[in-house]
Design an enzyme around this catalytic site. Sequence first.
Site, PDB file in Angstrom:
ATOM      1  N   THR A 187      41.768  33.937  34.352  1.00 31.27           N
ATOM      2  CA  THR A 187      41.221  34.960  35.241  1.00 31.27           C
ATOM      3  C   THR A 187      40.568  36.019  34.365  1.00 31.27           C
ATOM      4  O   THR A 187      40.947  36.170  33.204  1.00 31.27           O
ATOM      5  CB  THR A 187      42.298  35.638  36.108  1.00 31.27           C
ATOM      6  N   GLU A 331      44.433  32.093  40.942  1.00 37.89           N
ATOM      7  CA  GLU A 331      45.839  31.671  41.032  1.00 37.89           C
ATOM      8  C   GLU A 331      46.139  30.847  42.285  1.00 37.89           C
ATOM      9  O   GLU A 331      47.214  30.268  42.399  1.00 37.89           O
ATOM     10  CB  GLU A 331      46.752  32.912  41.028  1.00 37.89           C
ATOM     11  N   LYS A 439      44.348  56.416  47.837  1.00 38.43           N
ATOM     12  CA  LYS A 439      45.488  57.017  48.521  1.00 38.43           C
ATOM     13  C   LYS A 439      45.212  58.499  48.675  1.00 38.43           C
ATOM     14  O   LYS A 439      45.268  59.262  47.723  1.00 38.43           O
ATOM     15  CB  LYS A 439      46.750  56.796  47.683  1.00 38.43           C
ATOM     16  N   TRP A 444      46.675  55.245  52.969  1.00 38.81           N
ATOM     17  CA  TRP A 444      45.710  54.306  52.389  1.00 38.81           C
ATOM     18  C   TRP A 444      44.400  54.290  53.168  1.00 38.81           C
ATOM     19  O   TRP A 444      44.393  54.191  54.390  1.00 38.81           O
ATOM     20  CB  TRP A 444      46.276  52.878  52.394  1.00 38.81           C
TER      21      TRP A 444
HETATM   22  P1  ADP Z   1      38.778  37.810  39.014  1.00 43.04           P
HETATM   23  O1  ADP Z   1      37.543  38.118  39.799  1.00 43.04           O
HETATM   24  O2  ADP Z   1      39.700  38.964  38.817  1.00 43.04           O
HETATM   25  O3  ADP Z   1      38.580  36.958  37.830  1.00 43.04           O
HETATM   26  P2  ADP Z   1      39.453  35.955  41.056  1.00 43.04           P
HETATM   27  O4  ADP Z   1      38.151  35.301  41.056  1.00 43.04           O
HETATM   28  O5  ADP Z   1      40.663  35.134  41.067  1.00 43.04           O
HETATM   29  O6  ADP Z   1      39.651  36.875  39.855  1.00 43.04           O
HETATM   30  O7  ADP Z   1      39.410  37.006  42.226  1.00 43.04           O
HETATM   31  C1  ADP Z   1      40.357  37.056  43.232  1.00 43.04           C
HETATM   32  C2  ADP Z   1      40.238  38.336  44.021  1.00 43.04           C
HETATM   33  O8  ADP Z   1      38.961  38.442  44.642  1.00 43.04           O
HETATM   34  C3  ADP Z   1      41.211  38.428  45.147  1.00 43.04           C
HETATM   35  O9  ADP Z   1      42.488  38.813  44.684  1.00 43.04           O
HETATM   36  C4  ADP Z   1      40.563  39.470  46.050  1.00 43.04           C
HETATM   37  O10 ADP Z   1      40.824  40.780  45.595  1.00 43.04           O
HETATM   38  C5  ADP Z   1      39.101  39.202  45.854  1.00 43.04           C
HETATM   39  N1  ADP Z   1      38.566  38.423  46.979  1.00 43.04           N
HETATM   40  C6  ADP Z   1      38.400  37.096  47.065  1.00 43.04           C
HETATM   41  N2  ADP Z   1      37.846  36.750  48.243  1.00 43.04           N
HETATM   42  C7  ADP Z   1      37.662  37.898  48.941  1.00 43.04           C
HETATM   43  C8  ADP Z   1      37.121  38.214  50.234  1.00 43.04           C
HETATM   44  N3  ADP Z   1      36.621  37.291  51.050  1.00 43.04           N
HETATM   45  N4  ADP Z   1      37.117  39.510  50.595  1.00 43.04           N
HETATM   46  C9  ADP Z   1      37.593  40.479  49.789  1.00 43.04           C
HETATM   47  N5  ADP Z   1      38.095  40.248  48.560  1.00 43.04           N
HETATM   48  C10 ADP Z   1      38.129  38.974  48.133  1.00 43.04           C
END
Ligand code: ADP
Length: 546
Positions: A187, A331, A439, A444
């Site tokens: 990630t 994950e 916050k 929130w």
């Molecule tokens: P990173 O971008 O940190 O490498 P990921 O690709 O695993 O990691 O991103 C996952 C995160 O992306 C989720 O935990 C969430 O916060 C965000 N996310 C994924 N899909 C959506 C969605 N449809 N709407 C809002 N947030 C999203």
Amino acid sequence: MLGLMQDTPLLISGLLNYAERHHPRVEIVSREGDGMEHRYGYAQAAGRSRRLASALHATGVRPGDRVATLAMNHHRHFELYFGVSGMGAVLHTVNPRLFAAQIEYIVDHGGARIMFVDPAFVPLIAPLVPDLPKVSRYVVLGGPETIGEAAEGLPGVVDYETFLKDGTDSHVWPSFDERTASTLCYTSGTTGNPKGVLYSHRSTVLHALSACQPGSFGLSAESVLLALPPMFHANAWSFPYLAAMTGAKLVLPGSRLDGESLQELISKEGVTFTVGVPTVFTMLLEHLHRTGKGIAPLARAGVGGSAVPRAMIDELAHHGCTVLQLWGMTETSPLGTIATPTPALAALAEADRADVLAQQGRVRWGLDVRIVGEDGRDAPRDGRTQGALWVRGPWVARRYYGADADMLDDEGWFPTGDVATLDAHGYLRITDRTKDVIKSGGEWISSLEIENLACDVPGVRQAAVIAAYHPKWEERPLLIIVADKECPPTRQDVLDHLQPRIAKWWMPDDVVTVEALPMTATGKVSKLTLRERFRDHLVKAAESPP
Ligand code: ADP
């Protein structure tokens, strides 16, 4: 007493075996780095994947060894997806958009001794070679002509086509425990070092099986799939596996994801289904707007990775394409929830139904979700109460690669780091990431909801809401927008649009226009960078009012 059914392990090689035997001539079309088009059927792809597996074996790669790739979406990367995992080794896909130091860390942590690199990324990796002591062999993904001057300095360098000559198509896929590791993906690690998610054959096959169901993506051999998510990011959202599992035609776009290239590919290859992040669809829609072209026969698109603006859902619908919003993370393999309709929604008015479906989606079998409020209890399913999102299921990570403890609570739930609500129909709405939450006076505020509304204002191209420091309320929302150069909205236009639509205390304290929003390596707005830049914006603005 055990059942008396066959105990066939769920292996990734089994997906390709199926496609080879039952859809041998169905095409995998790919746009290569040199702009050329490449086409072959599943039978040929499977033969070359086996040849790759046996060539890897001949070069000393054994089950459990990691094999790294630094590559885009094309047919050779497809062969690596199946050849490496199929032989029992672990495919470690590395994101070329990361900083050099992160690439070094990830490759070293993964421990691969061999790395497959696109010709276009040779200049990126060549200077890092001294800091990648574990990698003793580089394979450039092309023919002999791709070994140019820059590649000559790579240890043990060989081109892919020459490398394959040491293998044979008659290689037989081994059978092993379905819990064996298949792929490793890090990630982006907005805080701390990147973390490796180590998928298994079982998790990958179950995840794909669930994703192609009618209540999810609804794929079959009649589908034509365009794999937009990069193959270095979360298994390209399972597209290579989904294609082989259903026997669908697969289109791999290479590195050109601009609107013009995508529109051409969609109409030329007859793409019916795709998935991707909103940024890619923004570029596509801008191109359609400029040229008046269409995207038939694209009927559905899974969009996720970050929140999908409502305007995008409406515009794609106008082009005959239904958006299925997705939520997921590396994950979760990565598909978590998908916004597909249920019969219960039929009773709602059209606009209310659209509102429900514009959320991040429904739970599907295999991945359960829980929203936990600040009091530690499950939040009511009222679509309003926000809480921390926890997930659990056979394709959710338990522990990061190399870590010495699991990340789960006593009941096996994984903390996603997202904040969400669940409504009475079972649809999830992501309101924030825990670290991005605003916050204000202890309450929130959902940055995603304000961003979505701001994107509806004419002239607003992108929007991000962050928490800015406020001496009284601690944090207050600050709206940052990228405006259309020809018709930029005023601060007041934006605030007037928001005012009747959100609670008074959710109203941003200020609206700032910037040239562009900073992006992360996975194509999302980097709120961390924005917070660093604008943390004291409200205090400064108060000191020097306009
Ligand atoms: P990173 O971008 O940190 O490498 P990921 O690709 O695993 O990691 O991103 C996952 C995160 O992306 C989720 O935990 C969430 O916060 C965000 N996310 C994924 N899909 C959506 C969605 N449809 N709407 C809002 N947030 C999203």
